[in-house]
Write an enzyme that holds these catalytic residues in place. Structure first.
Site, PDB file in Angstrom:
ATOM      1  CG  HIS A  10       6.529  -1.247  10.181  1.00 20.69           C
ATOM      2  ND1 HIS A  10       5.721  -1.864  11.105  1.00 20.69           N
ATOM      3  CD2 HIS A  10       5.727  -0.877   9.159  1.00 20.69           C
ATOM      4  CE1 HIS A  10       4.468  -1.875  10.654  1.00 20.69           C
ATOM      5  NE2 HIS A  10       4.454  -1.285   9.472  1.00 20.69           N
ATOM      6  N   GLY A  74       8.167   0.883   0.397  1.00 19.33           N
ATOM      7  CA  GLY A  74       6.794   0.461   0.199  1.00 19.33           C
ATOM      8  C   GLY A  74       5.902   1.653   0.486  1.00 19.33           C
ATOM      9  CG  HIS A  76       4.235   1.976   6.166  1.00 16.34           C
ATOM     10  ND1 HIS A  76       3.026   2.514   6.577  1.00 16.34           N
ATOM     11  CD2 HIS A  76       4.188   0.658   6.480  1.00 16.34           C
ATOM     12  CE1 HIS A  76       2.289   1.568   7.119  1.00 16.34           C
ATOM     13  NE2 HIS A  76       2.962   0.437   7.075  1.00 16.34           N
TER      14      HIS A  76
END
Length: 131
Positions: A10, A74, A76
């Site tokens: 991330h 999720g 993303h």
């Protein structure tokens, strides 16, 4: 070089956040010295997935496996990453971009996290006074 691996994280505003991923990268390089492995980030840290992939393709990669270094899927990973992979495929025709399953959902990682949790609880239990 034909196959390369991108560890996709991330990212965070704090650069030290990437340290565990750097350690994973180093461990992979020890275990598979012939496998090019790089880190790429969704946001805040460099390189981006596009920049990382371009460098690997320029070095001769014809297959690039992207391993999401997330605990679970999720937004993303469900929306952003597939779009980014389609952009890579369009930019680098002839290169096979493969999306690996999310690392945190692998049985081995789940067992490792459970073992760490049990160990942490055992340490805490050992420090706690007995009633």
């Amino acid at each position: 070089m034909t196959t390369a691996l991108i560890l996709f994280g991330h990212g965070a505003r704090e650069p030290a956040w990437a340290e565990p991923l750097l350690r994973v990268q180093a461990a992979i390089r020890e275990q598979a010295p012939g496998l090019p492995v790089e880190l790429a980030f969704l946001e805040f840290l460099a390189p981006t997935l596009a920049d990382c992939a371009a460098g690997l393709v320029a070095s001769g990669a014809r297959k690039v496996v992207v391993l999401p270094m997330f605990i679970a899927q999720g937004g993303h990973l469900k929306r952003d990453l597939p779009d980014k992979l389609e952009q890579l495929r369009a930019a680098h025709s002839g290169v096979d971009f493969v999306l690996a399953p999310v690392v945190g959902e692998s049985a081995a990682v789940i067992r490792a996290m459970a073992a760490v949790a049990v160990q942490a609880a055992a340490l805490e239990f050992a420090r706690s006074p007995v009633c």
